[in-house]
Structures are given as structure tokens and as C-alpha cells.
Design a protein around this motif. Structure first.
Motif, PDB file in Angstrom:
ATOM      1  N   ARG A  80      97.984   9.364  44.160  1.00 38.38           N
ATOM      2  CA  ARG A  80      98.414  10.848  44.882  1.00 38.38           C
ATOM      3  C   ARG A  80      97.801  11.967  43.927  1.00 38.38           C
ATOM      4  N   THR A 125     111.854   9.104  45.845  1.00 45.26           N
ATOM      5  CA  THR A 125     113.109   9.292  45.700  1.00 45.26           C
ATOM      6  C   THR A 125     113.899   8.555  46.685  1.00 45.26           C
ATOM      7  N   THR A 136     106.890  10.617  39.722  1.00 44.39           N
ATOM      8  CA  THR A 136     106.147  11.916  40.093  1.00 44.39           C
ATOM      9  C   THR A 136     106.641  12.686  38.641  1.00 44.39           C
ATOM     10  N   ILE A 137     107.938  12.405  38.281  1.00 42.11           N
ATOM     11  CA  ILE A 137     108.564  13.429  37.139  1.00 42.11           C
ATOM     12  C   ILE A 137     107.947  12.957  35.898  1.00 42.11           C
ATOM     13  N   TRP A 143     108.006   9.096  49.893  1.00 43.12           N
ATOM     14  CA  TRP A 143     108.514   9.818  48.801  1.00 43.12           C
ATOM     15  C   TRP A 143     109.247   9.009  47.743  1.00 43.12           C
ATOM     16  N   ASN A 159     105.051  13.769  52.355  1.00 43.73           N
ATOM     17  CA  ASN A 159     104.788  13.625  51.059  1.00 43.73           C
ATOM     18  C   ASN A 159     104.702  11.932  50.533  1.00 43.73           C
ATOM     19  N   LYS A 200     116.816  17.192  47.050  1.00 42.67           N
ATOM     20  CA  LYS A 200     116.747  15.779  46.355  1.00 42.67           C
ATOM     21  C   LYS A 200     118.470  15.676  46.428  1.00 42.67           C
ATOM     22  N   SER A 254      99.673  15.825  39.102  1.00 42.09           N
ATOM     23  CA  SER A 254     100.685  14.876  39.478  1.00 42.09           C
ATOM     24  C   SER A 254     102.016  15.697  39.825  1.00 42.09           C
ATOM     25  N   ALA A 255     102.097  17.134  39.498  1.00 41.88           N
ATOM     26  CA  ALA A 255     103.390  17.801  39.984  1.00 41.88           C
ATOM     27  C   ALA A 255     103.558  18.115  41.448  1.00 41.88           C
ATOM     28  N   GLY A 256     104.539  17.912  41.992  1.00 39.56           N
ATOM     29  CA  GLY A 256     104.830  18.291  43.146  1.00 39.56           C
ATOM     30  C   GLY A 256     105.389  19.538  43.345  1.00 39.56           C
ATOM     31  N   TYR A 271     108.400  20.386  53.713  1.00 42.97           N
ATOM     32  CA  TYR A 271     106.912  21.072  53.973  1.00 42.97           C
ATOM     33  C   TYR A 271     106.736  21.659  55.267  1.00 42.97           C
ATOM     34  N   TYR A 285      99.462  17.424  48.963  1.00 39.95           N
ATOM     35  CA  TYR A 285      98.805  16.256  48.381  1.00 39.95           C
ATOM     36  C   TYR A 285      97.858  15.587  49.206  1.00 39.95           C
TER      37      TYR A 285
HETATM   38  N1  GLU Z   1     108.728  16.270  45.047  1.00 41.22           N
HETATM   39  C1  GLU Z   1     107.892  16.361  43.983  1.00 41.22           C
HETATM   40  C2  GLU Z   1     106.762  15.325  43.964  1.00 41.22           C
HETATM   41  O1  GLU Z   1     107.036  14.388  44.782  1.00 41.22           O
HETATM   42  C3  GLU Z   1     108.700  16.928  42.811  1.00 41.22           C
HETATM   43  C4  GLU Z   1     109.001  15.680  41.834  1.00 41.22           C
HETATM   44  C5  GLU Z   1     110.050  14.937  42.227  1.00 41.22           C
HETATM   45  O2  GLU Z   1     110.893  15.603  42.404  1.00 41.22           O
HETATM   46  O3  GLU Z   1     110.016  13.833  42.200  1.00 41.22           O
HETATM   47  O4  GLU Z   1     106.019  15.308  42.851  1.00 41.22           O
END
Ligand code: GLU
Ligand code: PMP
Length: 400
Positions: free
Chosen positions: A375, A129, A18-19, A127, A177, A103, A39-41, A208, A326
Motif C-alpha cells: 500500500r 484494524t 500502518t502505525i 483495513w 482503505n 477506530k 506509509s501514513a494514512g 473516506y 491509497y
Molecule cells: N487509517 C490510517 C492507515 O490506514 C492510519 C493508521 C491507523 O490508524 O492504522 O494508515
């Protein structure tokens, strides 16, 4: 000279996609290529004025030094008050640890609770992460897939089947997410009962909770029984509700011993989250909430537009999200085709060719554990959404 020898666990994880995609889109924009970015969350709104003022006041008042490693009492009190008023949860300061974003909260939970041999159940799509954090601790992520035709809602039987003698934690994200799926109270009740039956912990990522649609009112799983309250770590933060992604404030509420272990770890790693951000977060959480309402309404308007636009593109299907910002459309009917000679066989190809040729940035579904999807974040203005959906439609129609 020999190459740096890294810890074997760092090679087990990938950089956050995502980053990564957002950074690539930004780089393209900086070289003069205009990209429509989905793309940015992160919310596109500015951080609310009252929150910014609280940060500025903190600087002016010299509140710029180390604080307690697990966060200041004012912010813990704000979190305790908010969780009581909003979710009916009774905590004290000892149940709260403030971290450098949610995070970081999740990472620290993993670091103090997990070790090799432990299993963590993660519903997919997830998600990015979650999986990385679990792997980095040496524990094993156990993925339970959900289906598009069921609105990405977790199947109770599948969940129970995934539990083994090594399962330690079930991780839920409500709203989710990347799918925007939400849990009904009875689904959460079932998970709470499973946790009790098999002696499990629950991580409930509620970041969220304010971004919900169609009148959906999220219930925290921690409210559903005494056991669930004792065994749930509620994770939340200010990034999404208050558009404070850069301020980096997250928190965990739950078991005192786990909170104390996380605080000890912070005292030996990051130290406190930024003092200034903590003061701003107090204002965000206990100050006026009208900006939250405004953002929620805007997100719902965009959601309505984007879901309709996506479902009108021939070959794509898109479930209507009930929360978060999203959409997760199925693009698999495009696989096996090509765009101006570039073949598309999976979600990574789809996202890359779309970015390079049509200048639209989305995140491949594979990052979230499902390769048939991409996404698209609608945390951007309606005009960009309209242009982006038009560009996407032309792209899909031009595939051969
Ligand atoms: N949570 C957001 C995303 O899913 C921000 C980016 C991240 O921290 O991964 O895009
Ligand atoms: N959980 C979920 C589901 C998210 O999408 C995010 C967004 N990055 C986070 C946690 C972490 O947010 P932050 O670290 O900015 O608080």
C-alpha cells in the motif's frame, strides 16, 4: 520474576502495521536518514484554520472539562444535520455516539455487539484494524477476497457463500482503505438485501466519503431500505475529511440500543472524547467546506500522477482507485528476486528492503490480507511522490 500473564486475546492480534511502519520511518528520519514516506494514512494538509480557531476558542472559553460520555449535544446535532443534508439519513441525538476517533467507534461497536461464536464478514483487502478488533472480541473474522482484475470490487456470490448461521455483521468500507475501490448502488442494494434475508447487521465505514474521484458520489447503504437503515451502523469521523487525525473524533450513527450500550461502555472506560476536539469538530462539520474541496482536488491530481507512474514501472500493475488516498499495486513479479543480496519473497520483504536500502516507506499488503501487494499512500506532496516513484522504479529495475 515471572513474565506478565496477559489476557489470551491480546496475543491473538498484531500491532497495527500502518502505525508501525510509519513509526519506523519517523525514527529513521530522526536519526538523520531521509526517508520518502508513503506509509501514513493521514492527510498531509494542515487542519483548516476555522477548525483550529474553534479549538482555541474552546480553550479560551474554559470548555476544558468533562462532557457527556457519548459527546456533546452540539456535536451530535452537527452530525445529525450533516447526515440528513449529505446522505438523506434521519437520525436524532439518541442515534449518535461520539468517540475518540472512528477506530474507537469501531472498537466499541465490536465490544458491545460481538462474542465468541459470532462471525463478521470482512471483504479483503481490508483495513488492518477490522480483523484485529473482531479477533479481540473473541468473534471470528470471515474474509471474503476480492480480485485485482475486478478492480477489488466484491463478488456477490462469494459474499453470499460466506454467510453462515453464525454471521452477525457484514463490514463494508466505501471507499476502501487500502484499494480505493468504491461500491456502486446496486452492489450496496445487494448487500442490504442479503442483510435482510439472513437477519444481519451492517457496519458501513464511510470515513473516506469526501475523498472521491472522477465524480463518484458515494451512497450510504443505510439509505437503501428501512431495514438497512435500522440495521446499519454508519461510522465516520473528522480525521480524513478535515485532516484532524490528532484531534481524535469519530462517530457512529444507528440503532438506539447499540448507541446507548456504546455510550455506557465509554462512561466506564474512556469517558468523553476531548472537549476541545469536540468543539473543533462542530466547526469542521457545519462550518465552511472549501478546505474539503481543495484537499479532494489535490488528492485527485496526485492519484492521476501516481497511478500512471506505477503502471509505467515494468512488472508492476496498479488499479486506479476511485476514492481514499491509497494505491495498492501488485508487486508479486518482484518475488523470488533480490536487491544487493537481500531476498524478496513476500510483501513484508519488499517493504523492508525498500525501506532499508532505497529509503522509501510503504506498507506490506499482508497487513491488509493480500500478500501480492503493497500500500502506497498519496497523502503527501507531489514532489515527494515524484521522487518516491522514481526511487521505486530504480529499485524494481535493479532487482535480480
Ligand atoms: N487509517 C490510517 C492507515 O490506514 C492510519 C493508521 C491507523 O490508524 O492504522 O494508515
Ligand atoms: N476506518 C478506516 C478505513 C481508516 O483508514 C481509518 C484511519 N485510521 C479509520 C477508520 C480510523 O480513523 P480515526 O480513528 O483516525 O478516526
Amino acid at each position: 520474576m515471572s513474565k506478565a500473564k496477559l489476557n489470551k486475546r491480546i496475543d491473538m492480534i498484531e500491532p497495527s502495521m500502518t502505525i508501525g511502519i510509519s513509526a519506523k520511518a519517523k525514527d529513521m528520519c530522526e536519526t538523520g536518514i531521509s526517508v520518502l514516506t508513503f506509509s501514513a494514512g493521514e492527510p498531509d494538509f494542515d487542519t483548516p484554520e476555522n477548525v483550529k480557531r474553534a479549538g482555541i476558542e474552546a480553550i479560551k472559553n474554559g470548555f476544558t472539562k468533562y462532557t457527556a460520555a457519548g459527546g456533546i449535544n452540539e456535536l451530535k446535532d452537527a452530525v445529525v444535520k450533516k447526515e440528513k443534508e449529505r446522505n438523506g439519513l434521519d437520525y436524532t441525538r439518541e442515534n449518535v455516539c461520539i468517540s475518540v476517533g472512528a477506530k474507537h467507534s469501531l472498537y466499541n461497536i465490536g465490544a458491545v455487539m460481538l462474542e465468541e461464536g459470532d462471525e463478521v464478514i470482512i471483504p479483503a483487502p481490508y483495513w488492518v484494524t477490522y480483523e484485529a478488533i473482531v479477533k479481540f472480541t473473541g468473534a471470528t473474522p470471515v474474509i471474503v477476497r476480492t480480485k485485482e482484475e475486478n478492480g477489488f470490487v466484491l463478488d456477490k456470490n462469494e459474499l453470499e457463500k460466506a454467510i453462515t448461521g453464525n454471521t452477525k455483521i457484514i463490514l463494508i468500507n466505501n471507499p476502501s482503505n487500502p484499494t480505493g475501490a468504491t461500491y456502486e448502488k446496486e452492489d450496496l442494494q445487494f448487500i442490504a438485501e442479503l442483510a435482510e434475508k439472513y437477519d444481519l447487521w451492517i457496519i458501513s465505514d464511510e470515513i473516506y466519503e469526501d475523498i472521491v474521484f472522477d465524480g463518484y458520489k458515494p451512497v450510504s447503504i443505510a439509505t437503501l431500505s428501512d431495514y438497512a437503515k435500522q440495521r446499519t451502523l454508519v461510522v465516520n469521523g473528522t480525521s480524513k475529511s478535515y485532516s484532524m487525525t490528532g484531534w481524535r473524533i469519530g462517530y457512529t450513527c444507528g440503532d438506539k440500543e447499540i448507541i446507548s450500550a456504546m455510550t455506557k461502555l465509554q462512561s466506564q472506560s474512556t469517558s468523553n472524547p476531548t472537549s476541545i476536539s469536540q468543539m473543533a469538530a462542530v466547526e469542521a462539520i457545519i462550518g465552511p467546506q472549501d478546505s474539503v474541496t481543495m484537499m479532494r482536488e489535490k488528492f485527485e491530481e496526485r492519484r492521476d500522477y501516481i497511478v500512471k507512474a506505477l503502471n509505467e514501472i515494468e512488472g508492476l500493475t496498479c488499479v486506479t482507485p476511485k476514492g481514499a488516498f491509497y494505491v495498492f499495486p501488485n508487486v508479486s513479479s518482484c518475488y523470488g528476486k533480490e536487491y544487493e543480496g537481500s531476498k524478496i519473497n513476500n510483501s513484508m520483504d519488499f517493504a523492508m528492503v525498500l525501506l532499508e536500502k532505497a529509503r522509501v516507506a510503504v506498507v506490506p499488503g499482508i497487513a491488509f490480507g493480500e500478500d501480492d501487494f503493497v500500500r502506497i499512500s498519496f497523502a503527501t506532496d507531489l514532489d515527494t511522490i515524484k521522487k518516491g516513484m522514481e526511487a521505486l522504479k530504480q529499485f524494481v529495475n535493479a532487482l535480480k
